[in-house]
Motif scaffolding. Sequence first.
Motif, mmCIF file in Angstrom:
data_model
loop_
_atom_site.group_PDB
_atom_site.id
_atom_site.type_symbol
_atom_site.label_atom_id
_atom_site.label_comp_id
_atom_site.label_asym_id
_atom_site.label_seq_id
_atom_site.Cartn_x
_atom_site.Cartn_y
_atom_site.Cartn_z
ATOM 1 N N LYS B 229 3.904 0.789 -0.247
ATOM 2 C CA LYS B 229 2.571 1.918 0.574
ATOM 3 C C LYS B 229 2.487 3.437 0.782
ATOM 4 O O LYS B 229 1.555 3.916 0.188
ATOM 5 C CB LYS B 229 2.485 1.835 2.689
ATOM 6 N N ILE B 230 3.455 3.892 0.350
ATOM 7 C CA ILE B 230 3.675 5.065 0.151
ATOM 8 C C ILE B 230 3.732 5.733 -1.592
ATOM 9 O O ILE B 230 2.248 6.529 -1.800
ATOM 10 C CB ILE B 230 4.646 6.000 0.706
ATOM 11 N N GLU B 231 3.945 4.736 -2.475
ATOM 12 C CA GLU B 231 3.871 4.437 -3.300
ATOM 13 C C GLU B 231 2.251 4.637 -4.037
ATOM 14 O O GLU B 231 1.732 5.393 -5.262
ATOM 15 C CB GLU B 231 4.546 3.345 -4.108
ATOM 16 N N ARG B 232 1.785 3.807 -3.145
ATOM 17 C CA ARG B 232 0.309 4.097 -3.956
ATOM 18 C C ARG B 232 -0.645 4.574 -3.537
ATOM 19 O O ARG B 232 -1.730 4.903 -3.946
ATOM 20 C CB ARG B 232 -0.189 2.168 -2.890
ATOM 21 N N GLU B 233 -0.085 5.583 -2.310
ATOM 22 C CA GLU B 233 -0.958 6.051 -1.995
ATOM 23 C C GLU B 233 -0.545 7.731 -1.388
ATOM 24 O O GLU B 233 -1.223 8.584 -0.835
ATOM 25 C CB GLU B 233 -0.950 6.073 -0.546
ATOM 26 N N ALA B 234 0.710 8.106 -2.644
ATOM 27 C CA ALA B 234 0.837 9.338 -2.769
ATOM 28 C C ALA B 234 0.209 10.012 -3.300
ATOM 29 O O ALA B 234 0.104 11.362 -3.400
ATOM 30 C CB ALA B 234 1.352 9.168 -4.040
#
Lengths: 256, 257
Positions: B229-234
Amino acid sequence: MVLLIKDEYPEKLFQENGKRLDGRDKKELRPIKMEVDVLKNADGSAYIEWGNNKIFAAVFGPREVHPHHLSKPDKGILRVFYRMATYSVFDRKRPAPGRREKEISMIIADCLEPVLFLELYPGTAFEIFIQVIDADGGTRCASTTVASLALADAGIPMKSLVTALAVGKIDGELVVDLSGIEDKAGEADLPIAITWFNDEISLLQFDGEMDLSELDTVLKDAKEAAKKIYEIQVNTLKNKYISIQNNIEKEKGGED
Amino acid sequence: MEEEEQITQEDDEFEDEETSRELVVPGEVLTEEVQDFIPGRGTIFNKDKTKIISLHIGLKNINKNYINVIPLRGIYTPQPGDKIIAIVVDKNPVKYKCDINAKDFAQLKPRNTVKRMKSRMGKRNYEQDDLSTEKFDIGDILIVKVLSADRLNKPELTTIGKYLGKKNGGIVISIDPPKIPRLIGRNGSMIKMLKNLTKCNIFVTQNGRVWIKGDNIAYERLLIEAIYKIEREAHTTGLTDRMQLFIENEKKNRGIE
């Protein structure tokens, strides 16, 4: 063998009301839809629907070169594999890559190379796989456009995006964005690719007859039309990230 | 369980005060005031030096008078001194071949895997110098340090050093290398929060691989979801707070703890 539909061209390429056979004006583009990040396993990928053309592009690299003797010690190489599906055209296309596919692969590689920094990746290769699912005129231009989009999606440093489209002359009139039938039955066909870094022309092919003055006009038209396509390219790339941001804000609003 | 070292020297570039949330694409003009700005990372002058142009898809960032573009996608370029996770893909009697998620495979020589003892009384301790590739197997996960790397030669690795060597157990997941600073957070804030809430050991490396090990499979699965999720919303704002809320909510929903 009986051909079900006769391969005949219409006598006139304009309707009585002055519009083209598919109802477009002379300087109107076909509807264009683009998408990025469509293939999971590729480093970068893109998909385009340009009129009846449907094309996928996938980018891999930088990675090792196979066969190894193609690698260059001082710079990377760009390899493009343009392929058409057997069902993409009216007569079944034989699946083996032919002369036409090799030529188009080469010209796409040549026109994308100036925007890349290949000297930063010696001994490696960037590979672009382009698969034409459905073809209806101007696939080499659509392929170039979608390949540059896939390169940008992969995060490869580029000087600019590349936009390509075909202009030409049909029934004595200069038109923009030729469709399949206009390409075959028309008088002149001129695919052109523009790199937006210094607004340079990266590809210019010519087939047919045209005056020099007409060539100047048609190049001007091509640039105007390319700007419209460039905007779609930029918006497609940005939308991937903006839509995530918007979804989060929407969720936040829902909670409040 | 031993406490893992954090790699936190990299600042969170995404949350700099001057980072605008402006997305740019390759070829986009960043500024035409060339007297006031200098092209920094990920940017270039045009031919006549009248414009500064972006090279990546990323976020525009102004640091003093430098204009940078922080990329959102890209590949890992090894730098000497980086601690990274490598996977052994091949070995022969003189070297291991390792996949480090870069453009080249890296090589690990056996002499860089054993600590050399000082020669005593002019004699070398030959038992210590086991210079064959018997130590690791194909498929092993190693934490290594990059000894040397440039754009022409293959990177060379070493496993001598603190916390380096073979990893037993745990899960390794991969994310986009440019998003690693976001996973660490400013001064390690994000990684500390993840560690406290999920009670897992996390080892983040610059080549986009993350090693995690927890006491409980439920926590590990939650952590993996959170990292993706962090990767997607970085590229979004206020991520640390949102992730904290996400993990706390998911914990309640899944009935763990």
